[in-house]
Scaffold this active site. Structure first.
Site, mmCIF file in Angstrom:
data_model
loop_
_atom_site.group_PDB
_atom_site.id
_atom_site.type_symbol
_atom_site.label_atom_id
_atom_site.label_comp_id
_atom_site.label_asym_id
_atom_site.label_seq_id
_atom_site.Cartn_x
_atom_site.Cartn_y
_atom_site.Cartn_z
ATOM 1 N N ASN A 11 -32.040 -32.732 -55.860
ATOM 2 C CA ASN A 11 -33.416 -32.767 -54.917
ATOM 3 C C ASN A 11 -34.049 -33.989 -55.845
ATOM 4 O O ASN A 11 -34.736 -33.637 -56.835
ATOM 5 C CB ASN A 11 -34.121 -31.629 -54.956
ATOM 6 C CG ASN A 11 -35.297 -31.940 -54.307
ATOM 7 O OD1 ASN A 11 -35.629 -33.044 -53.834
ATOM 8 N ND2 ASN A 11 -36.508 -30.980 -54.081
ATOM 9 N N LYS A 13 -36.549 -35.516 -54.752
ATOM 10 C CA LYS A 13 -38.045 -35.576 -54.320
ATOM 11 C C LYS A 13 -38.484 -37.036 -54.068
ATOM 12 O O LYS A 13 -37.815 -37.827 -53.639
ATOM 13 C CB LYS A 13 -38.959 -34.790 -55.440
ATOM 14 C CG LYS A 13 -38.482 -33.763 -56.042
ATOM 15 C CD LYS A 13 -39.115 -32.710 -56.755
ATOM 16 C CE LYS A 13 -38.625 -31.215 -56.909
ATOM 17 N NZ LYS A 13 -39.380 -30.471 -57.591
ATOM 18 N N HIS A 98 -38.854 -26.519 -48.505
ATOM 19 C CA HIS A 98 -39.202 -26.503 -49.873
ATOM 20 C C HIS A 98 -40.691 -26.163 -50.264
ATOM 21 O O HIS A 98 -41.548 -26.559 -49.447
ATOM 22 C CB HIS A 98 -39.046 -28.120 -50.610
ATOM 23 C CG HIS A 98 -38.926 -28.044 -52.077
ATOM 24 N ND1 HIS A 98 -40.196 -27.993 -52.694
ATOM 25 C CD2 HIS A 98 -38.271 -27.989 -53.040
ATOM 26 C CE1 HIS A 98 -39.799 -27.985 -54.034
ATOM 27 N NE2 HIS A 98 -38.499 -28.030 -53.904
ATOM 28 N N GLU A 100 -43.008 -27.359 -52.238
ATOM 29 C CA GLU A 100 -43.881 -28.476 -52.278
ATOM 30 C C GLU A 100 -44.196 -28.913 -50.901
ATOM 31 O O GLU A 100 -45.444 -29.293 -50.443
ATOM 32 C CB GLU A 100 -43.115 -29.705 -53.099
ATOM 33 C CG GLU A 100 -43.012 -29.301 -54.472
ATOM 34 C CD GLU A 100 -42.058 -30.031 -55.068
ATOM 35 O OE1 GLU A 100 -41.340 -30.989 -54.622
ATOM 36 O OE2 GLU A 100 -41.930 -29.841 -56.462
ATOM 37 N N GLU A 169 -36.025 -20.513 -54.702
ATOM 38 C CA GLU A 169 -36.708 -21.087 -55.708
ATOM 39 C C GLU A 169 -38.058 -20.438 -56.099
ATOM 40 O O GLU A 169 -38.853 -20.623 -55.355
ATOM 41 C CB GLU A 169 -36.920 -22.631 -55.437
ATOM 42 C CG GLU A 169 -35.706 -23.186 -55.194
ATOM 43 C CD GLU A 169 -35.919 -24.678 -55.197
ATOM 44 O OE1 GLU A 169 -34.965 -25.270 -56.030
ATOM 45 O OE2 GLU A 169 -36.853 -25.415 -54.606
ATOM 46 N N GLY A 175 -40.157 -27.226 -61.793
ATOM 47 C CA GLY A 175 -40.851 -28.370 -62.689
ATOM 48 C C GLY A 175 -41.434 -27.925 -63.677
ATOM 49 O O GLY A 175 -42.481 -28.746 -64.387
ATOM 50 N N SER A 212 -36.054 -25.549 -62.690
ATOM 51 C CA SER A 212 -35.730 -25.793 -63.937
ATOM 52 C C SER A 212 -34.491 -25.452 -64.526
ATOM 53 O O SER A 212 -34.209 -25.130 -65.618
ATOM 54 C CB SER A 212 -36.807 -24.906 -64.867
ATOM 55 O OG SER A 212 -38.304 -25.352 -64.610
#
Ligand code: PGA
Length: 250
Positions: A11, A13, A98, A100, A169, A175, A212
């Site tokens: 991904n 992003k 996701h 985010e 996730e 991250g 991560s």
């Protein structure tokens, strides 16, 4: 026993211009001209690099996926991009829900509508679910996963199970350099498989871990029986570290 092929998805992003994306593909192809036997790879660039990445990976077994799509097939939706549009740029899958995007207001209902739109457009949805740190500390992880998963797979027909991928996730692991332990990841992915069994043939459902994942942590996560691969953010931006994670799945 199961025959679920491990999937490693990168991904990107909001990273990489078309030129940078082509450079990544050249690096990845020279590092892994073919994939380890039995491993599937997906590369998920931003919309603007879908066509360049699809072209640069032509003839390579890695497939390409978008990072979201509209829930509508076409129409007056300024700024939106449909499933058939990303398909025409070479995408064969799409990341949906996701965290985010959920943080920007995407709800379970919206994610479910996008899942249906993706399947109707011939795309394989990679559906992200996961709890926040506060939710883990309040010990409501299972409730959160149940709500998110139930909404997302309610629109999936049992015959479509092989086309759907779930990515577990935990938000606190994304991250942060702080991956879930293999035990935590296994516990949650096993719980997700049990929940999915109510609607789908869950032994055929691929469930990834994301958060991560690095070349150093990949192998210990990927040996868990209910983890069928990884959704990799930061470590997918460099073709060398992404290739190392792909090799760890082999
Ligand atoms: P990360 O991101 O690997 O950088 O933690 C994972 C993701 O957001 O999919």
């Amino acid at each position: 026993m199961h025959d679920r092929l491990p999937l490693i998805a990168g991904n990107w992003k909001m990273h990489k211009t078309p030129a940078e994306a082509r450079e990544w593909c050249a690096g990845f192809r020279s590092r892994l001209p073919s994939l380890p036997p039995g491993v599937e790879v997906a590369v998920c660039p931003p919309f603007t690099a879908l066509e360049p990445v699809s072209s640069a990976l032509r003839g390579h077994p890695a497939w390409v996926a978008a990072q979201t799509i509209s829930d509508q097939p076409s129409g007056p939706h300024t700024g939106e991009i449909s499933g058939s549009m990303v398909f025409s740029c070479g995408a064969r899958g799409v990341i949906l829900g996701h965290s985010e995007r959920r943080a920007m207001g995407e709800t379970d209902v919206m994610v479910a509508a996008r899942v249906r739109a993706a399947l109707d457009a011939g795309l394989r949805p990679i559906i992200c679910i996961g709890e926040s740190l506060a939710e883990r500390e309040e010990e409501v992880t299972l409730q959160v996963l149940t709500t998110q998963l139930t909404a997302a797979i309610a629109v999936v027909r049992p015959s479509e199970v092989d086309r759907v991928v779930i990515a577990y996730e935990p938000i606190w692991a994304i991250g942060t350099g702080r991956s879930a332990t293999p035990e935590m990841a296994q516990e949650s992915t096993a719980a997700i498989r049990e929940l999915a069994r109510k609607r789908l043939d869950a032994n055929r459902l691929r469930i990834l871990y994301g958060g991560s994942v690095t070349p150093a942590t990949a192998r210990q996560l990927l040996v868990s029986p209910d983890i069928d691969g990884a959704l990799v953010g930061g470590a997918s931006l460099d073709p060398e570290s992404f290739a190392m994670i792909v090799e760890a799945a082999g």
